[in-house]
Motif scaffolding. Sequence first.
Motif, PDB file in Angstrom:
ATOM      1  N   THR A  56       0.835  -1.205   0.000  1.00 45.70           N
ATOM      2  CA  THR A  56       0.000   0.000   0.000  1.00 45.70           C
ATOM      3  C   THR A  56       0.869   1.254   0.000  1.00 45.70           C
ATOM      4  OG1 THR A  56      -1.770  -1.147   1.160  1.00 45.70           O
ATOM      5  CG2 THR A  56      -1.786   1.261   1.277  1.00 45.70           C
ATOM      6  N   ILE A  57       1.918   1.226   0.795  1.00 46.29           N
ATOM      7  CA  ILE A  57       2.822   2.379   0.843  1.00 46.29           C
ATOM      8  C   ILE A  57       3.481   2.571  -0.516  1.00 46.29           C
ATOM      9  CG2 ILE A  57       4.925   3.317   1.867  1.00 46.29           C
ATOM     10  CD1 ILE A  57       4.062   2.044   4.508  1.00 46.29           C
ATOM     11  N   TYR A  58       4.016   1.497  -1.073  1.00 49.02           N
ATOM     12  CA  TYR A  58       4.697   1.613  -2.364  1.00 49.02           C
ATOM     13  C   TYR A  58       3.741   1.996  -3.495  1.00 49.02           C
ATOM     14  CZ  TYR A  58       8.978  -0.195  -0.328  1.00 49.02           C
ATOM     15  OH  TYR A  58      10.103  -0.341   0.428  1.00 49.02           O
ATOM     16  N   ARG A  59       2.484   1.617  -3.377  1.00 51.13           N
ATOM     17  CA  ARG A  59       1.504   1.990  -4.400  1.00 51.13           C
ATOM     18  C   ARG A  59       1.280   3.510  -4.382  1.00 51.13           C
ATOM     19  NH1 ARG A  59      -1.578  -1.821  -3.460  1.00 51.13           N
ATOM     20  NH2 ARG A  59      -2.953  -0.916  -1.913  1.00 51.13           N
ATOM     21  N   HIS A  60       1.229   4.081  -3.189  1.00 47.20           N
ATOM     22  CA  HIS A  60       1.043   5.537  -3.059  1.00 47.20           C
ATOM     23  C   HIS A  60       2.346   6.304  -3.287  1.00 47.20           C
ATOM     24  CE1 HIS A  60      -3.103   5.738  -1.579  1.00 47.20           C
ATOM     25  NE2 HIS A  60      -2.846   4.641  -0.903  1.00 47.20           N
ATOM     26  N   PHE A  61       3.455   5.744  -2.804  1.00 46.55           N
ATOM     27  CA  PHE A  61       4.748   6.440  -2.813  1.00 46.55           C
ATOM     28  C   PHE A  61       5.826   5.475  -3.296  1.00 46.55           C
ATOM     29  CE2 PHE A  61       2.102   7.860   0.759  1.00 46.55           C
ATOM     30  CZ  PHE A  61       1.809   9.138   0.313  1.00 46.55           C
ATOM     31  N   PRO A  62       6.089   5.454  -4.596  1.00 49.09           N
ATOM     32  CA  PRO A  62       7.015   4.473  -5.170  1.00 49.09           C
ATOM     33  C   PRO A  62       8.442   4.552  -4.622  1.00 49.09           C
ATOM     34  CG  PRO A  62       5.732   5.533  -6.893  1.00 49.09           C
ATOM     35  CD  PRO A  62       5.438   6.263  -5.630  1.00 49.09           C
ATOM     36  N   THR A  63       8.893   5.731  -4.205  1.00 51.98           N
ATOM     37  CA  THR A  63      10.246   5.858  -3.660  1.00 51.98           C
ATOM     38  C   THR A  63      10.194   6.462  -2.265  1.00 51.98           C
ATOM     39  OG1 THR A  63      10.647   8.109  -4.447  1.00 51.98           O
ATOM     40  CG2 THR A  63      11.132   6.310  -5.996  1.00 51.98           C
ATOM     41  N   ARG A  64      11.260   6.287  -1.521  1.00 52.04           N
ATOM     42  CA  ARG A  64      11.359   6.890  -0.183  1.00 52.04           C
ATOM     43  C   ARG A  64      11.265   8.416  -0.282  1.00 52.04           C
ATOM     44  NH1 ARG A  64      12.710   5.271   4.778  1.00 52.04           N
ATOM     45  NH2 ARG A  64      13.355   3.246   3.995  1.00 52.04           N
ATOM     46  N   ALA A  65      11.913   8.987  -1.299  1.00 50.97           N
ATOM     47  CA  ALA A  65      11.860  10.443  -1.473  1.00 50.97           C
ATOM     48  C   ALA A  65      10.418  10.910  -1.673  1.00 50.97           C
ATOM     49  CB  ALA A  65      12.734  10.879  -2.640  1.00 50.97           C
ATOM     50  N   ASP A  66       9.619  10.141  -2.436  1.00 50.64           N
ATOM     51  CA  ASP A  66       8.209  10.492  -2.635  1.00 50.64           C
ATOM     52  C   ASP A  66       7.472  10.520  -1.295  1.00 50.64           C
ATOM     53  OD1 ASP A  66       8.509  10.584  -5.427  1.00 50.64           O
ATOM     54  OD2 ASP A  66       7.923   8.471  -5.653  1.00 50.64           O
ATOM     55  N   LEU A  67       7.736   9.514  -0.473  1.00 54.78           N
ATOM     56  CA  LEU A  67       7.093   9.441   0.836  1.00 54.78           C
ATOM     57  C   LEU A  67       7.539  10.591   1.732  1.00 54.78           C
ATOM     58  CD1 LEU A  67       5.334   8.014   2.945  1.00 54.78           C
ATOM     59  CD2 LEU A  67       7.311   6.572   3.490  1.00 54.78           C
ATOM     60  N   VAL A  68       8.839  10.873   1.763  1.00 56.61           N
ATOM     61  CA  VAL A  68       9.354  11.938   2.624  1.00 56.61           C
ATOM     62  C   VAL A  68       8.789  13.288   2.204  1.00 56.61           C
ATOM     63  CG1 VAL A  68      11.445  13.152   3.380  1.00 56.61           C
ATOM     64  CG2 VAL A  68      11.440  10.666   3.258  1.00 56.61           C
ATOM     65  N   VAL A  69       8.746  13.552   0.900  1.00 50.32           N
ATOM     66  CA  VAL A  69       8.195  14.820   0.421  1.00 50.32           C
ATOM     67  C   VAL A  69       6.706  14.926   0.771  1.00 50.32           C
ATOM     68  CG1 VAL A  69       7.602  16.133  -1.667  1.00 50.32           C
ATOM     69  CG2 VAL A  69       9.898  15.180  -1.394  1.00 50.32           C
ATOM     70  N   ALA A  70       5.970  13.831   0.626  1.00 49.27           N
ATOM     71  CA  ALA A  70       4.542  13.846   0.966  1.00 49.27           C
ATOM     72  C   ALA A  70       4.347  14.090   2.463  1.00 49.27           C
ATOM     73  CB  ALA A  70       3.881  12.532   0.547  1.00 49.27           C
ATOM     74  N   VAL A  71       5.185  13.467   3.295  1.00 44.95           N
ATOM     75  CA  VAL A  71       5.111  13.699   4.742  1.00 44.95           C
ATOM     76  C   VAL A  71       5.421  15.155   5.045  1.00 44.95           C
ATOM     77  CG1 VAL A  71       6.223  13.189   6.970  1.00 44.95           C
ATOM     78  CG2 VAL A  71       5.555  11.323   5.444  1.00 44.95           C
ATOM     79  N   TYR A  72       6.434  15.693   4.407  1.00 46.07           N
ATOM     80  CA  TYR A  72       6.828  17.087   4.593  1.00 46.07           C
ATOM     81  C   TYR A  72       5.646  18.011   4.286  1.00 46.07           C
ATOM     82  CZ  TYR A  72       9.660  21.334   3.830  1.00 46.07           C
ATOM     83  OH  TYR A  72      10.181  22.598   3.883  1.00 46.07           O
ATOM     84  N   ARG A  73       5.041  17.820   3.112  1.00 46.71           N
ATOM     85  CA  ARG A  73       3.906  18.674   2.728  1.00 46.71           C
ATOM     86  C   ARG A  73       2.723  18.481   3.679  1.00 46.71           C
ATOM     87  NH1 ARG A  73       3.352  21.326  -1.795  1.00 46.71           N
ATOM     88  NH2 ARG A  73       5.058  21.389  -3.276  1.00 46.71           N
ATOM     89  N   HIS A  74       2.482  17.252   4.068  1.00 48.30           N
ATOM     90  CA  HIS A  74       1.394  16.945   5.004  1.00 48.30           C
ATOM     91  C   HIS A  74       1.625  17.662   6.335  1.00 48.30           C
ATOM     92  CE1 HIS A  74      -1.632  14.568   7.118  1.00 48.30           C
ATOM     93  NE2 HIS A  74      -0.726  14.232   8.008  1.00 48.30           N
ATOM     94  N   GLN A  75       2.855  17.638   6.819  1.00 45.65           N
ATOM     95  CA  GLN A  75       3.146  18.283   8.097  1.00 45.65           C
ATOM     96  C   GLN A  75       3.084  19.804   7.992  1.00 45.65           C
ATOM     97  OE1 GLN A  75       6.833  16.070   9.201  1.00 45.65           O
ATOM     98  NE2 GLN A  75       5.735  15.887  11.135  1.00 45.65           N
ATOM     99  N   VAL A  76       3.522  20.353   6.869  1.00 45.01           N
ATOM    100  CA  VAL A  76       3.408  21.803   6.675  1.00 45.01           C
ATOM    101  C   VAL A  76       1.931  22.199   6.738  1.00 45.01           C
ATOM    102  CG1 VAL A  76       3.638  23.684   4.993  1.00 45.01           C
ATOM    103  CG2 VAL A  76       5.560  22.138   5.400  1.00 45.01           C
ATOM    104  N   GLU A  77       1.091  21.460   6.035  1.00 43.54           N
ATOM    105  CA  GLU A  77      -0.341  21.775   6.041  1.00 43.54           C
ATOM    106  C   GLU A  77      -0.948  21.602   7.433  1.00 43.54           C
ATOM    107  OE1 GLU A  77      -2.156  23.349   3.742  1.00 43.54           O
ATOM    108  OE2 GLU A  77      -0.207  23.479   2.743  1.00 43.54           O
ATOM    109  N   ALA A  78      -0.546  20.549   8.136  1.00 39.67           N
ATOM    110  CA  ALA A  78      -1.063  20.334   9.493  1.00 39.67           C
ATOM    111  C   ALA A  78      -0.658  21.486  10.409  1.00 39.67           C
ATOM    112  CB  ALA A  78      -0.565  19.000  10.051  1.00 39.67           C
ATOM    113  N   CYS A  79       0.586  21.945  10.303  1.00 38.24           N
ATOM    114  CA  CYS A  79       1.064  23.079  11.109  1.00 38.24           C
ATOM    115  C   CYS A  79       0.309  24.350  10.746  1.00 38.24           C
ATOM    116  CB  CYS A  79       2.557  23.302  10.887  1.00 38.24           C
ATOM    117  SG  CYS A  79       3.614  22.583  12.129  1.00 38.24           S
ATOM    118  N   ALA A  80       0.115  24.570   9.450  1.00 44.87           N
ATOM    119  CA  ALA A  80      -0.579  25.777   8.998  1.00 44.87           C
ATOM    120  C   ALA A  80      -2.020  25.792   9.493  1.00 44.87           C
ATOM    121  CB  ALA A  80      -0.528  25.873   7.475  1.00 44.87           C
TER     122      ALA A  80
END
Length: 195
Positions: A56-80
């Motif tokens: 499931t993780i790999y289907r959404h985020f094929p690479t670790r960088a994809d996952l890290v960037v998505a987490v980064y954006r998710h956390q920025v939005e959560a903070c905002a």
Amino acid sequence: MAATSNPGEVPARAKRADALRNERTLLAAAAAVFVTSGVDAPIREIAAKAGVGMGTIYRHFPTRADLVVAVYRHQVEACAEAGPALLAEADSPFAALRQWVDLFVDFLVTKHGLANAMQSDNSGFEALHTYFLDRLVPVCAHLLDAAADAGEIRPGTQAFELMRGIGNLCIGHDSDPRYDPRRLIELLLQGLRLV
């Protein structure tokens, strides 16, 4: 309903509400694991925390960088999004600022591994940093202004300066277990208070 931005473009399909909810759960789990284990944490640890399979993780985020960037954006939005909510719910504007800074520190701990995870993509990292500043500096400024207007802190503290200072205090957190940036950040916040 599908939206098209340009004629001749294939319509983008909106994600279902349950798919968005699942993605948010996965990103929150990944962020929690990154805070405790770093961005190099095993994908199986993230999958276990999220209650999903590794596929499931790999289907959404094929690479670790994809996952890290998505987490980064998710956390920025959560903070905002948290800034105004905390201001509405907290006992005081200073209490809201303190709670927001705690979320910001969690985000910074995760963010420190981002550059390594993205490796040579400097332009991508810079774009994310600009996004981070554009979304979070105004939120921090609003919290500072509210606390100053309430007479809880000295006026004149700039959001960018405070955020940068907090960021600098977080450096080295992962390399020395004796160092606790949160204690120093609390001292910094107390230094803003009017006595």
